[in-house]
Design a protein around this motif. Sequence first.
Motif, PDB file in Angstrom:
ATOM      1  N   MET A 164       0.858  65.082 -24.260  1.00  0.00           N
ATOM      2  CA  MET A 164       0.275  65.901 -24.555  1.00  0.00           C
ATOM      3  C   MET A 164      -1.083  64.726 -23.796  1.00  0.00           C
ATOM      4  O   MET A 164      -2.088  65.038 -23.361  1.00  0.00           O
ATOM      5  CB  MET A 164       0.024  65.766 -26.070  1.00  0.00           C
ATOM      6  N   THR A 165      -0.631  63.369 -23.886  1.00  0.00           N
ATOM      7  CA  THR A 165      -1.564  62.484 -23.077  1.00  0.00           C
ATOM      8  C   THR A 165      -1.683  63.016 -22.069  1.00  0.00           C
ATOM      9  O   THR A 165      -3.350  62.982 -21.524  1.00  0.00           O
ATOM     10  CB  THR A 165      -0.803  61.108 -23.498  1.00  0.00           C
ATOM     11  N   LEU A 166      -0.848  63.186 -20.969  1.00  0.00           N
ATOM     12  CA  LEU A 166      -0.549  64.035 -20.217  1.00  0.00           C
ATOM     13  C   LEU A 166      -1.923  65.092 -19.418  1.00  0.00           C
ATOM     14  O   LEU A 166      -2.132  65.179 -18.816  1.00  0.00           O
ATOM     15  CB  LEU A 166       0.154  64.111 -19.025  1.00  0.00           C
ATOM     16  N   LEU A 167      -1.593  66.077 -20.470  1.00  0.00           N
ATOM     17  CA  LEU A 167      -1.705  66.983 -20.426  1.00  0.00           C
ATOM     18  C   LEU A 167      -3.074  66.831 -20.436  1.00  0.00           C
ATOM     19  O   LEU A 167      -4.339  67.487 -19.685  1.00  0.00           O
ATOM     20  CB  LEU A 167      -1.577  68.666 -21.942  1.00  0.00           C
ATOM     21  N   GLY A 168      -4.424  65.960 -21.351  1.00  0.00           N
ATOM     22  CA  GLY A 168      -5.289  65.507 -21.113  1.00  0.00           C
ATOM     23  C   GLY A 168      -5.864  64.813 -19.891  1.00  0.00           C
ATOM     24  O   GLY A 168      -7.545  65.097 -19.199  1.00  0.00           O
ATOM     25  N   GLN A 169      -4.752  63.880 -19.702  1.00  0.00           N
ATOM     26  CA  GLN A 169      -5.426  63.300 -18.418  1.00  0.00           C
ATOM     27  C   GLN A 169      -5.447  64.003 -17.105  1.00  0.00           C
ATOM     28  O   GLN A 169      -6.592  63.583 -16.402  1.00  0.00           O
ATOM     29  CB  GLN A 169      -3.953  62.025 -17.938  1.00  0.00           C
ATOM     30  N   LEU A 170      -4.192  64.835 -17.100  1.00  0.00           N
ATOM     31  CA  LEU A 170      -4.435  65.917 -15.548  1.00  0.00           C
ATOM     32  C   LEU A 170      -5.506  67.133 -16.033  1.00  0.00           C
ATOM     33  O   LEU A 170      -6.955  67.044 -14.943  1.00  0.00           O
ATOM     34  CB  LEU A 170      -3.541  66.542 -16.017  1.00  0.00           C
ATOM     35  N   LEU A 171      -6.212  67.288 -16.967  1.00  0.00           N
ATOM     36  CA  LEU A 171      -7.537  67.978 -17.617  1.00  0.00           C
ATOM     37  C   LEU A 171      -8.279  67.295 -17.249  1.00  0.00           C
ATOM     38  O   LEU A 171     -10.105  67.524 -16.379  1.00  0.00           O
ATOM     39  CB  LEU A 171      -7.870  68.684 -18.744  1.00  0.00           C
ATOM     40  N   ASN A 172      -8.744  65.905 -17.755  1.00  0.00           N
ATOM     41  CA  ASN A 172     -10.209  64.777 -17.211  1.00  0.00           C
ATOM     42  C   ASN A 172     -10.446  64.759 -15.455  1.00  0.00           C
ATOM     43  O   ASN A 172     -10.836  64.541 -15.453  1.00  0.00           O
ATOM     44  CB  ASN A 172     -10.000  63.727 -18.274  1.00  0.00           C
ATOM     45  N   GLN A 173      -9.023  64.516 -15.043  1.00  0.00           N
ATOM     46  CA  GLN A 173      -9.163  64.335 -13.981  1.00  0.00           C
ATOM     47  C   GLN A 173      -9.699  65.396 -12.765  1.00  0.00           C
ATOM     48  O   GLN A 173     -10.615  64.688 -12.590  1.00  0.00           O
ATOM     49  CB  GLN A 173      -7.256  63.705 -13.771  1.00  0.00           C
TER      50      GLN A 173
END
Length: 620
Positions: A164-173
């Motif tokens: 889920m950390t990766l999902l948040g990072q991708l959306l924030n990017q």
Amino acid sequence: MSPPLNARQPPRSFRDRWAAMRNVPPFLRLVWRAGPGLTLATLALRLCRALIPVATLYVGKLIVDEVVRLIALPDGPATIGGWWDAGLASGLGWLLAAEFALAIAQDGLSRLIGLVDSLLSERLTNGLSVRLMDHAATLDLKEFEDAVFQDKLDRARRQTAFRMTLLGQLLNQIESVVTILSFAGGLVAYHPWLVVLLILTLIPAFLGEAHFNARTYSLDYGRTPERREMDYVRQVAASADTAKEVKIFGLHRFLTDRYMTLARAFYAQNRRVAVDRAAWGALFAALGTLGYYAAYVWIVAQTLTGALSLGDLTFLAGSFQRLRTLMETLLTSFGQTAAQAMYLDDLFGFFRVRPDIVSPPDPRPVPRPLAQGFRFENVGFRYPGSDRWAVRHLTFDLHAGETLALVGENGAGKTTLVKLLARLYDPDEGRILLDGRDLRDYDLDGLRATMGVIFQDFVRFNLTAGDNIAVGRIDARDDAARIRAAADRAMAAPVIERLPAGYGQMIGKRFANGVELSGGEWQKIAIARAYMRDAQVLILDEPTAALDARSEYEVFQRFKDLSAGRTAVLISHRFSSVRMADRILVLADGRVEAQGTHAELLARPGRYRELFELQAEGYR
């Protein structure tokens, strides 16, 4: 064939690390499948929020310029009311209202994004967990008995929860890229070299972050066996299953010392990476700060010479500072995304493992009823990674409707034979026939569905008593009459009826209100599973090891009656049990050493008579 489980090493070169970014597109496809509507919603909301910072900063520039213009007016009113009555402050009022509206909109969008992201994350976690369980169910037993695969499974299991950390990072990017483009557009409109300067000062920080993320991943990858050992030690030291022996043998200090030995090694390695990251991070941050103040000095100088207005100064300084922070965060996030993508290798690598034992393209249905039975023809098998043959040159028949007992010392190959019969493994040599056809010609699920197998190391499910029996035929879980009939056949009904909630009682101590059973009571529950299955072939591997002599006799008398007309395989070390079989196979060193009835085997010298007499002597 499955790829070798230990074929992939942790990435070392920069190219290897960024090659892991190939995992991002399939991960995004998983996100889309988890919730198309939620994915579109979060993207749309983030796009709107991404444009608010530059809009807010630009409105701020206009406010500053308007204030400067009003101050410069000759004979300006002395009070706020005067400015308003004269109609001079209306423009400023609208600008202030616009800035307030942008602030409200940003807060509202943030709350909506948080809601949508939490729902999307939960759906993704659930989807990945189900996919992992579904895929694990297709894999061969040999994988689960392999320590290297256990490491791979452990890493994959952790990814279902922590990606889920990766999902948040991708959306924030994605959001940050839109915001950066909007700020960069404003800077380019004034002087493009400001953006170039900014990028040059941020590249070292980006490369450094990528390097330390890769070092962290390499450490995590290499320490999977030790981490599993730490989890195991922690569980053993504080578990209801082990508490008695930990206390009696005084194992507490031994276990805590072992845990601390592993923990100290982890701490020392993490400390080295953390110290290096902090030192180099400080240097890279200083370069970024130097670039910012070089640009800031130029903006101030241009304002003093009149080339820029005070509002332009505010906008450019704010834009450069925000852009620097955003780009620094984005580049660092890209490095972290590459690290997260390396972890995704663990998840997708697990999904790439394929079973070797599968149904053929055009499988034959399992015959009902069995006509001839099973035949082992010169069967040989070695467990993966072992040079020792578990069974070799194994040839015998298991006739339809026959009860066959397997006798032999530990390691003789009895349980291996059962695993081959249920096609949990395939032979390395020879073949196994069912009604004259190779076992591999039949539908795999249909073959296993026709068998009821209870191993000596059966699972003690922390479920209700009824569900513990229903797992024998889980699609009949709602058939209460069938569950009760299976319990009655296995002599488990009296055990269950004594429980406070009967068949609805939670058994096992993992959950609240659970009731623990004795070993013999658990064994009766397990035997009931075989009867619940109502299978053509019943296989009981040491099914009465925890029962007293009277209970064992009663269980086998019941088993003999209920298995009439069915094919049955019985493994037991107690000769009082195996003597009721139609035929007995004596196994030694993976081969059939002798076969016959109990009376026939006792009548001639050999291992069977020797073991029988040794056991009989123990009862005298």
